[in-house]
Every structure is written in structure tokens, then in C-alpha cells.
Design a protein around this motif. Structure first.
Motif, PDB file in Angstrom:
ATOM      1  N   GLN A  95     -38.559  -2.773  -5.215  1.00  0.00           N
ATOM      2  CA  GLN A  95     -38.351  -4.214  -5.310  1.00  0.00           C
ATOM      3  C   GLN A  95     -36.881  -4.533  -5.577  1.00  0.00           C
ATOM      4  N   LYS A  96     -36.235  -3.722  -6.405  1.00  0.00           N
ATOM      5  CA  LYS A  96     -34.817  -3.930  -6.690  1.00  0.00           C
ATOM      6  C   LYS A  96     -33.996  -3.815  -5.409  1.00  0.00           C
ATOM      7  N   ALA A 117     -41.424 -25.712  -0.254  1.00  0.00           N
ATOM      8  CA  ALA A 117     -42.602 -26.508  -0.613  1.00  0.00           C
ATOM      9  C   ALA A 117     -43.503 -25.758  -1.584  1.00  0.00           C
ATOM     10  N   ILE A 118     -43.090 -24.565  -2.006  1.00  0.00           N
ATOM     11  CA  ILE A 118     -43.945 -23.713  -2.827  1.00  0.00           C
ATOM     12  C   ILE A 118     -43.301 -23.363  -4.159  1.00  0.00           C
ATOM     13  N   VAL A 119     -42.057 -22.895  -4.117  1.00  0.00           N
ATOM     14  CA  VAL A 119     -41.339 -22.497  -5.333  1.00  0.00           C
ATOM     15  C   VAL A 119     -39.927 -23.076  -5.299  1.00  0.00           C
ATOM     16  N   VAL A 120     -39.262 -23.036  -6.427  1.00  0.00           N
ATOM     17  CA  VAL A 120     -37.843 -23.396  -6.481  1.00  0.00           C
ATOM     18  C   VAL A 120     -37.085 -22.436  -5.560  1.00  0.00           C
ATOM     19  N   PRO A 121     -36.118 -22.925  -4.774  1.00  0.00           N
ATOM     20  CA  PRO A 121     -35.344 -22.017  -3.907  1.00  0.00           C
ATOM     21  C   PRO A 121     -34.854 -20.792  -4.673  1.00  0.00           C
ATOM     22  N   GLY A 122     -34.988 -19.625  -4.054  1.00  0.00           N
ATOM     23  CA  GLY A 122     -34.759 -18.356  -4.739  1.00  0.00           C
ATOM     24  C   GLY A 122     -33.459 -18.254  -5.498  1.00  0.00           C
ATOM     25  N   ILE A 123     -32.373 -18.702  -4.904  1.00  0.00           N
ATOM     26  CA  ILE A 123     -31.067 -18.554  -5.522  1.00  0.00           C
ATOM     27  C   ILE A 123     -30.891 -19.498  -6.710  1.00  0.00           C
ATOM     28  N   LEU A 124     -31.808 -20.464  -6.872  1.00  0.00           N
ATOM     29  CA  LEU A 124     -31.759 -21.405  -7.995  1.00  0.00           C
ATOM     30  C   LEU A 124     -32.750 -21.043  -9.106  1.00  0.00           C
ATOM     31  N   GLN A 125     -33.486 -19.967  -8.948  1.00  0.00           N
ATOM     32  CA  GLN A 125     -34.485 -19.605  -9.945  1.00  0.00           C
ATOM     33  C   GLN A 125     -33.830 -18.981 -11.180  1.00  0.00           C
ATOM     34  N   THR A 126     -34.226 -19.446 -12.350  1.00  0.00           N
ATOM     35  CA  THR A 126     -33.721 -18.901 -13.602  1.00  0.00           C
ATOM     36  C   THR A 126     -34.494 -17.630 -13.962  1.00  0.00           C
ATOM     37  N   PRO A 127     -33.974 -16.819 -14.907  1.00  0.00           N
ATOM     38  CA  PRO A 127     -34.578 -15.494 -15.155  1.00  0.00           C
ATOM     39  C   PRO A 127     -36.075 -15.507 -15.429  1.00  0.00           C
ATOM     40  N   GLY A 128     -36.525 -16.365 -16.350  1.00  0.00           N
ATOM     41  CA  GLY A 128     -37.946 -16.373 -16.690  1.00  0.00           C
ATOM     42  C   GLY A 128     -38.825 -16.811 -15.530  1.00  0.00           C
ATOM     43  N   TYR A 129     -38.387 -17.846 -14.824  1.00  0.00           N
ATOM     44  CA  TYR A 129     -39.128 -18.356 -13.674  1.00  0.00           C
ATOM     45  C   TYR A 129     -39.196 -17.278 -12.587  1.00  0.00           C
ATOM     46  N   LEU A 130     -38.058 -16.659 -12.310  1.00  0.00           N
ATOM     47  CA  LEU A 130     -37.996 -15.610 -11.301  1.00  0.00           C
ATOM     48  C   LEU A 130     -38.893 -14.442 -11.680  1.00  0.00           C
ATOM     49  N   ARG A 131     -38.909 -14.110 -12.961  1.00  0.00           N
ATOM     50  CA  ARG A 131     -39.771 -13.023 -13.436  1.00  0.00           C
ATOM     51  C   ARG A 131     -41.239 -13.362 -13.145  1.00  0.00           C
ATOM     52  N   VAL A 133     -42.383 -15.377 -10.744  1.00  0.00           N
ATOM     53  CA  VAL A 133     -42.589 -15.334  -9.295  1.00  0.00           C
ATOM     54  C   VAL A 133     -42.729 -13.896  -8.800  1.00  0.00           C
ATOM     55  N   LEU A 134     -41.825 -13.014  -9.243  1.00  0.00           N
ATOM     56  CA  LEU A 134     -41.854 -11.631  -8.770  1.00  0.00           C
ATOM     57  C   LEU A 134     -43.044 -10.862  -9.331  1.00  0.00           C
ATOM     58  N   THR A 135     -43.475 -11.223 -10.531  1.00  0.00           N
ATOM     59  CA  THR A 135     -44.673 -10.595 -11.092  1.00  0.00           C
ATOM     60  C   THR A 135     -45.906 -10.976 -10.272  1.00  0.00           C
ATOM     61  N   ALA A 136     -45.993 -12.256  -9.921  1.00  0.00           N
ATOM     62  CA  ALA A 136     -47.114 -12.708  -9.090  1.00  0.00           C
ATOM     63  C   ALA A 136     -47.087 -12.014  -7.734  1.00  0.00           C
ATOM     64  N   ASN A 137     -45.892 -11.874  -7.164  1.00  0.00           N
ATOM     65  CA  ASN A 137     -45.745 -11.225  -5.859  1.00  0.00           C
ATOM     66  C   ASN A 137     -46.131  -9.750  -5.940  1.00  0.00           C
ATOM     67  N   ALA A 138     -45.703  -9.079  -7.018  1.00  0.00           N
ATOM     68  CA  ALA A 138     -46.036  -7.665  -7.184  1.00  0.00           C
ATOM     69  C   ALA A 138     -47.541  -7.479  -7.335  1.00  0.00           C
ATOM     70  N   THR A 139     -48.169  -8.360  -8.084  1.00  0.00           N
ATOM     71  CA  THR A 139     -49.617  -8.282  -8.280  1.00  0.00           C
ATOM     72  C   THR A 139     -50.355  -8.488  -6.959  1.00  0.00           C
ATOM     73  N   LEU A 140     -49.907  -9.473  -6.181  1.00  0.00           N
ATOM     74  CA  LEU A 140     -50.541  -9.762  -4.895  1.00  0.00           C
ATOM     75  C   LEU A 140     -50.460  -8.573  -3.946  1.00  0.00           C
ATOM     76  N   HIS A 141     -49.298  -7.918  -3.914  1.00  0.00           N
ATOM     77  CA  HIS A 141     -49.083  -6.824  -2.961  1.00  0.00           C
ATOM     78  C   HIS A 141     -49.376  -5.444  -3.548  1.00  0.00           C
ATOM     79  N   GLY A 142     -49.882  -5.413  -4.777  1.00  0.00           N
ATOM     80  CA  GLY A 142     -50.240  -4.136  -5.375  1.00  0.00           C
ATOM     81  C   GLY A 142     -49.054  -3.259  -5.701  1.00  0.00           C
ATOM     82  N   LEU A 143     -47.953  -3.861  -6.133  1.00  0.00           N
ATOM     83  CA  LEU A 143     -46.743  -3.115  -6.459  1.00  0.00           C
ATOM     84  C   LEU A 143     -46.666  -2.856  -7.958  1.00  0.00           C
ATOM     85  N   GLU A 150     -35.896  -4.975 -12.903  1.00  0.00           N
ATOM     86  CA  GLU A 150     -34.724  -4.590 -12.103  1.00  0.00           C
ATOM     87  C   GLU A 150     -34.567  -5.512 -10.902  1.00  0.00           C
ATOM     88  N   ALA A 151     -35.683  -5.923 -10.312  1.00  0.00           N
ATOM     89  CA  ALA A 151     -35.630  -6.842  -9.171  1.00  0.00           C
ATOM     90  C   ALA A 151     -35.094  -8.202  -9.601  1.00  0.00           C
TER      91      ALA A 151
END
Length: 285
Positions: A95-96, A117-131, A133-143, A150-151
């Protein structure tokens, strides 16, 4: 988007078939001249198998169309880039590494336009919010979840491009509903809201939010336009991307129409504060 990619592959196969026919060759004759198996030639023409760049060169030479080789290979590369499955990326990279791989493109881009239309634009996401989003994505894809932190840090390395001056220009449009989709707790969302409010005041950023109400254009798939050379659109299972002039023109037209429906500055900040109050009220229920 997958359909568009499939149609592009079919169109390329038809173009190679027409090249053969214009040269007065049938499949077996082309096979003799190129060394390709007749079955492979048929599969390429019907978009059931992708040719190699060597196949395209041999095909063009056999058809007396050497001059078309650079153009055909450029089109072929564009078609291959149009659809990229996430599972293919996840199988090869961490992921990193995936997050870090995107940074050079952002560094090279002088004008980024993005619609979300779904999330805050990636480059504008703050650390906690981004964490979140990426946690949800990892869970969805089984990562593995141990790769999330690190990501997060790899993605955040590009945020200074927005806040660090006017060398890079940004046009963001997001649906107001995005502000009410909470990734993390209220403290996380307050940090995100504070950052978005700050961004609305930056001289190199136009952050527009489309309020609820009557529409001139419906919300569609999210997309990012890098200068006037590349468009990417993220979907559930993969990413569509294109450099074709007609596609770029279409997405620019869509972005302009969406941008005209958005509010900016103080009006955008009012929507941000409204979302903050909404989430605060939900937390106390």
C-alpha cells in the motif's frame, strides 16, 4: 469505464483487421508474413487477445504500412493503460508503494482538476481521515491493516504541493454530501473540516462545494484531470485512465458544468460548518 476500455480494445482490433484487408491479405497470408499463428491473428482482431508491440510492428510491415507503426503503438499503449485492476496492483506492490508511486505525477502537474462525490479529494485528506479511508479500503480488498500507517505517510508527502505556494494550481469540486460521510471520530472530522476551511482561502486553490438542491448536471463518477494530458477515474475494482483528446475534452466539459454549480469562499465554508454541526448532532444522539 470497463466498457469504455473494452470498446477501445475492440476498435483497435478492428483497425488492425482493416489494415490487413486494405493490404489484400487474408489471415493465413498475414500469418505467413508475420510468423503469427492464424488463430492469434483472429483473436487479436476480435479483441480476445492483446498483441505485443512486436506483433504490431510485424503486422504493419507485412501490410505495407510501416509509417503507421509509431501511431499504432502509441494508440495501443493508451488502450492498455485505460483500465487497471486494483487486485493486480495489490498483488505486486505494498500500500505504501502504491501511494508513493502517485507522488511524481502530482509533482509534475501544474493544474489539477478533481471532482469527488464520495470522499474528500485525496490530496486534501488529513491524517486521521486518510487513515479511515485507507483502513476501509484495506478491509474491502482483504489487505493487511499493518500497512495502512506507512501508506498514510506516503500519501501525505504530496500535500505540501497544495499548501506550499502557487507553483501548483488546483480546482476541486465536491458534493456537499461528502462532508457528512465521516471516516473516523468527531475529532478526526473536525481536523478535516478545519483544513478544508483553510484551503478555501489559499490563493492557488479553488475549492467548490455543490450544495443540495436543483441540478443542471447530475453527479457522476469521480475523476482527476492532470493538466490537459491525463484523466483518472477511481472505481470499486480498478482505475480508468485516458490520454485521448476526445476523452479529455469530455471530462473538461463535465468539470466545467459541475464547477458552475458549486459555491466558493464564504459560501463553501458555511457548508463545511453546517456539516460539522450535523455530525456533532449525530454524535450526541
Amino acid at each position: 469505464m470497463q466498457d469504455q476500455s473494452a470498446e477501445a480494445k475492440k476498435a483497435f482490433g478492428i483497425r488492425l483487421r482493416d489494415l490487413r484487408r486494405d493490404a489484400g491479405l487474408n489471415g493465413r497470408q498475414l500469418a505467413v508474413l508475420t510468423g503469427l499463428h492464424p488463430t492469434k491473428i483472429s483473436r487479436i482482431e476480435h479483441a480476445r487477445q492483446s498483441p505485443s508491440e512486436g506483433d504490431i510492428r510485424a503486422w504493419s510491415i507485412a501490410c505495407g504500412a510501416d509509417r503507421l507503426i509509431p501511431e499504432l503503438i502509441a494508440v495501443y499503449r493508451d488502450v492498455r493503460r485505460m483500465w487497471e485492476e486494483y487486485r493486480e496492483d495489490f498483488r505486486k506492490k505494498s500500500q505504501k508503494a502504491i501511494q508513493a508511486a502517485g507522488t511524481p505525477l502530482y509533482e509534475q502537474t501544474r493544474l489539477l482538476r478533481a471532482y469527488e462525490a464520495i470522499v474528500v479529494p485525496g490530496i486534501l485528506q488529513t491524517p486521521g481521515y486518510l487513515r479511515g479511508v485507507l483502513t476501509a479500503n484495506a478491509t474491502l480488498h482483504g489487505l493487511p491493516l499493518d500497512g495502512v500507517e506507512e501508506a498514510v505517510q506516503a500519501r501525505l508527502e504530496r500535500q505540501h504541493l497544495v499548501t506550499g505556494g502557487t507553483a501548483h494550481m488546483y480546482g476541486f469540486v465536491m458534493e456537499a454530501a461528502v462532508l457528512t460521510y465521516a471516516f473516523g471520530d468527531l475529532a478526526t472530522m473536525n481536523e478535516q473540516f478545519d483544513f478544508l476551511s483553510r484551503v478555501t482561502r489559499l490563493p492557488n486553490v479553488a475549492l467548490g462545494i455543490i450544495p443540495p438542491g436543483f441540478r443542471k448536471l447530475w453527479g457522476g463518477e469521480c475523476f482527476y484531470m492532470f493538466d490537459a494530458s491525463l484523466v483518472r477515474s477511481e472505481l470499486w475494482t480498478g482505475r480508468f485512465q485516458t490520454t485521448r483528446a476526445e476523452d479529455l475534452a469530455f471530462f473538461l466539459k463535465a468539470f466545467t458544468a459541475l464547477q458552475e454549480q458549486a459555491v466558493y469562499g464564504a459560501a463553501a465554508r458555511e457548508l463545511i460548518e453546517g456539516a460539522r454541526e450535523f455530525l456533532q448532532s449525530r454524535e450526541t444522539l
